[in-house]
Design an enzyme around this catalytic site. Structure first.
Site, PDB file in Angstrom:
ATOM      1  N   PHE A  83      76.710 -44.783   6.777  1.00 28.11           N
ATOM      2  CA  PHE A  83      75.480 -44.326   7.426  1.00 28.11           C
ATOM      3  C   PHE A  83      74.779 -45.465   8.159  1.00 28.11           C
ATOM      4  O   PHE A  83      74.324 -45.302   9.293  1.00 28.11           O
ATOM      5  CB  PHE A  83      74.538 -43.677   6.411  1.00 28.11           C
ATOM      6  CG  PHE A  83      73.538 -42.752   7.049  1.00 28.11           C
ATOM      7  CD1 PHE A  83      73.954 -41.615   7.706  1.00 28.11           C
ATOM      8  CD2 PHE A  83      72.181 -43.027   7.005  1.00 28.11           C
ATOM      9  CE1 PHE A  83      73.040 -40.758   8.314  1.00 28.11           C
ATOM     10  CE2 PHE A  83      71.261 -42.176   7.602  1.00 28.11           C
ATOM     11  CZ  PHE A  83      71.693 -41.042   8.259  1.00 28.11           C
ATOM     12  N   TYR A  91      84.780 -47.438   6.194  1.00 30.74           N
ATOM     13  CA  TYR A  91      83.803 -46.348   6.195  1.00 30.74           C
ATOM     14  C   TYR A  91      83.946 -45.408   7.387  1.00 30.74           C
ATOM     15  O   TYR A  91      83.767 -44.194   7.250  1.00 30.74           O
ATOM     16  CB  TYR A  91      82.383 -46.921   6.152  1.00 30.74           C
ATOM     17  CG  TYR A  91      82.098 -47.677   4.876  1.00 30.74           C
ATOM     18  CD1 TYR A  91      81.805 -46.984   3.704  1.00 30.74           C
ATOM     19  CD2 TYR A  91      82.144 -49.055   4.825  1.00 30.74           C
ATOM     20  CE1 TYR A  91      81.553 -47.659   2.519  1.00 30.74           C
ATOM     21  CE2 TYR A  91      81.891 -49.747   3.641  1.00 30.74           C
ATOM     22  CZ  TYR A  91      81.598 -49.043   2.499  1.00 30.74           C
ATOM     23  OH  TYR A  91      81.361 -49.712   1.317  1.00 30.74           O
ATOM     24  N   SER A 104      72.703 -34.954   8.265  1.00 36.11           N
ATOM     25  CA  SER A 104      73.260 -35.982   9.160  1.00 36.11           C
ATOM     26  C   SER A 104      74.453 -36.699   8.514  1.00 36.11           C
ATOM     27  O   SER A 104      74.273 -37.701   7.829  1.00 36.11           O
ATOM     28  CB  SER A 104      72.177 -37.003   9.511  1.00 36.11           C
ATOM     29  OG  SER A 104      71.484 -37.450   8.350  1.00 36.11           O
ATOM     30  N   ALA A 111      77.375 -39.224   8.625  1.00 42.42           N
ATOM     31  CA  ALA A 111      77.637 -40.430   9.414  1.00 42.42           C
ATOM     32  C   ALA A 111      78.823 -40.238  10.348  1.00 42.42           C
ATOM     33  O   ALA A 111      78.812 -40.716  11.496  1.00 42.42           O
ATOM     34  CB  ALA A 111      77.890 -41.604   8.477  1.00 42.42           C
ATOM     35  N   LYS A 121      68.829 -32.099  -3.099  1.00 42.05           N
ATOM     36  CA  LYS A 121      69.916 -31.284  -2.533  1.00 42.05           C
ATOM     37  C   LYS A 121      71.277 -31.799  -2.989  1.00 42.05           C
ATOM     38  O   LYS A 121      72.266 -31.049  -3.021  1.00 42.05           O
ATOM     39  CB  LYS A 121      69.819 -31.238  -1.006  1.00 42.05           C
ATOM     40  CG  LYS A 121      69.746 -32.588  -0.308  1.00 42.05           C
ATOM     41  CD  LYS A 121      71.086 -33.190   0.004  1.00 42.05           C
ATOM     42  CE  LYS A 121      70.943 -34.556   0.640  1.00 42.05           C
ATOM     43  NZ  LYS A 121      72.232 -35.182   0.949  1.00 42.05           N
ATOM     44  N   SER A 134      80.703 -34.447   2.661  1.00 39.87           N
ATOM     45  CA  SER A 134      79.737 -34.741   1.602  1.00 39.87           C
ATOM     46  C   SER A 134      80.436 -35.295   0.370  1.00 39.87           C
ATOM     47  O   SER A 134      81.265 -34.622  -0.248  1.00 39.87           O
ATOM     48  CB  SER A 134      78.960 -33.470   1.235  1.00 39.87           C
ATOM     49  OG  SER A 134      78.297 -33.631   0.006  1.00 39.87           O
TER      50      SER A 134
END
Length: 350
Positions: free
Chosen positions: A11, A48, A141, A143, A194, A257
């Site tokens: 991120f 990443y 959002s 990444a 969440k 996620s």
């Protein structure tokens, strides 16, 4: 502007790309020397964002003092468990440099033990004279999609209601839209809680349950988020927006996620310890489940999904017992939960 990103994860890296494309001078800080060298030399961060090439104008350093010296704005892109330690280090260097900065974090979780939101941790550890404001940037959002410049919309909020405007200004562009939100508590709570529901959805997906079941848990999960959030002082309308239902949907329904993926792996029989060790990135929903479970007890808030996930993660109840516990609860009216949310909001407003 000169902007420093603390953290070289997915991120933080994707945010560096936005800021660079907006013609800001970006310096990233990371402890891993090989990652810093890769960013500077190869202009990649393959651990990443494996298929992304970074602009040559994005630089990195493993010297935190140099990173803080560079930035008029500091973006904290570190896990929640690292925020307190990093904030202490930042405060020491700001004192040494006699410098004041705008701080913005992008972490989504609650601190274990204290149950504090991230902005609360930051202002505990950084002297008031050293910051102009403390803000958050949060919303649906991934990444991986930001790095591909796919249209993304997020929110920003801040303690003094001034820094959020500057954060909006430096980030907003044709593919990354930023809205101001005056409800800092709601934005932080929505982003944190969440992850709990996303863990649950991942477990259900891994066990082969379909859309009916997932839809029910997402909807009732949003009720839980709003019940605890309003008890903590948030505006219930915030949970109908980007950092509530928006972030919940994107986190609970996507393979991007890590919380969703963690849930699926748990359902396949992998141990929580092995998953956390092999994930390569922090799964914030695990610690947040524990923190929210304890907060719900403190605030006397009914959070059945969170309670069941806590028992599943930390007390080893079976999937069957967890589902029976949820499905066979006392019968209620759907609007009863909504009325509770509004009562919590009115009490917090007094």
């Amino acid at each position: 502007m000169n902007i420093t990103i603390i953290g070289t994860g997915s991120f933080g890296t994707s945010l560096s790309m936005i800021l660079d494309s907006n013609n800001h001078h970006v310096l990233m800080y990371g402890r891993n020397k090989s990652t810093v060298q890769e960013i500077n030399k190869d202009h990649t961060n393959k651990n990443y964002l494996k298929d992304i090439t970074l602009s040559e104008t994005i630089k990195a350093t493993d010297d935190l003092k140099d990173a803080i010296k560079h930035g008029d704005i500091l973006i904290l892109a570190v896990p929640v468990k690292a925020v307190r330690t990093v904030s202490k280090q930042i405060n020491d260097y700001l004192n040494e440099l006699d410098k004041q900065v705008l701080i913005c974090h992008v972490a989504k979780g609650l601190e274990l033990g204290t149950h504090k939101r991230v902005s609360e941790i930051i202002i505990e550890e950084i002297d008031e004279k050293n910051y102009i404001d403390v803000a958050i940037l949060s919303g649906p959002s991934h990444a991986e999609e930001i790095a591909l410049k796919q249209p993304t919309t997020v929110s920003t909020a801040s303690i003094n209601k001034t820094g959020q405007k500057q954060i909006q200004d430096v980030f907003i562009n044709k593919y990354f839209r930023v809205y101001e939100n005056n409800d800092l508590i709601g934005v932080e709570v929505g982003g944190a809680l969440k992850n709990i529901i996303a863990l649950g959805i991942g477990i259900l997906d891994g066990l082969g349950f379909g859309d009916n079941t997932k839809s029910a848990v997402i909807t009732r999960g949003l009720h839980e988020i709003a019940r605890l959030g309003t008890k903590m002082g948030a505006n219930p309308l915030t949970f109908m927006g980007l950092t509530g239902v928006g972030d919940l949907i994107v986190t609970a329904m996507s393979e991007h996620s890590r919380n969703f993926r963690c849930g699926k792996m748990l359902a396949s029989g992998q141990s929580l310890d092995d998953i956390v060790e092999n994930m390569g990135m922090v799964v914030e929903g695990v610690n947040t489940t524990k923190a929210a479970y304890e907060l719900a007890k403190i605030h006397d808030v009914d959070m059945p999904i969170t309670n069941v996930l806590y028992e599943y993660l930390f007390e080893s109840i079976s999937e069957t017992d967890a589902l029976i516990s949820l499905m066979m609860r006392e019968r209620k009216s759907e609007t009863e939960g909504l009325l509770e949310i509004m009562r919590n909001h009115l009490e917090a407003e007094k």
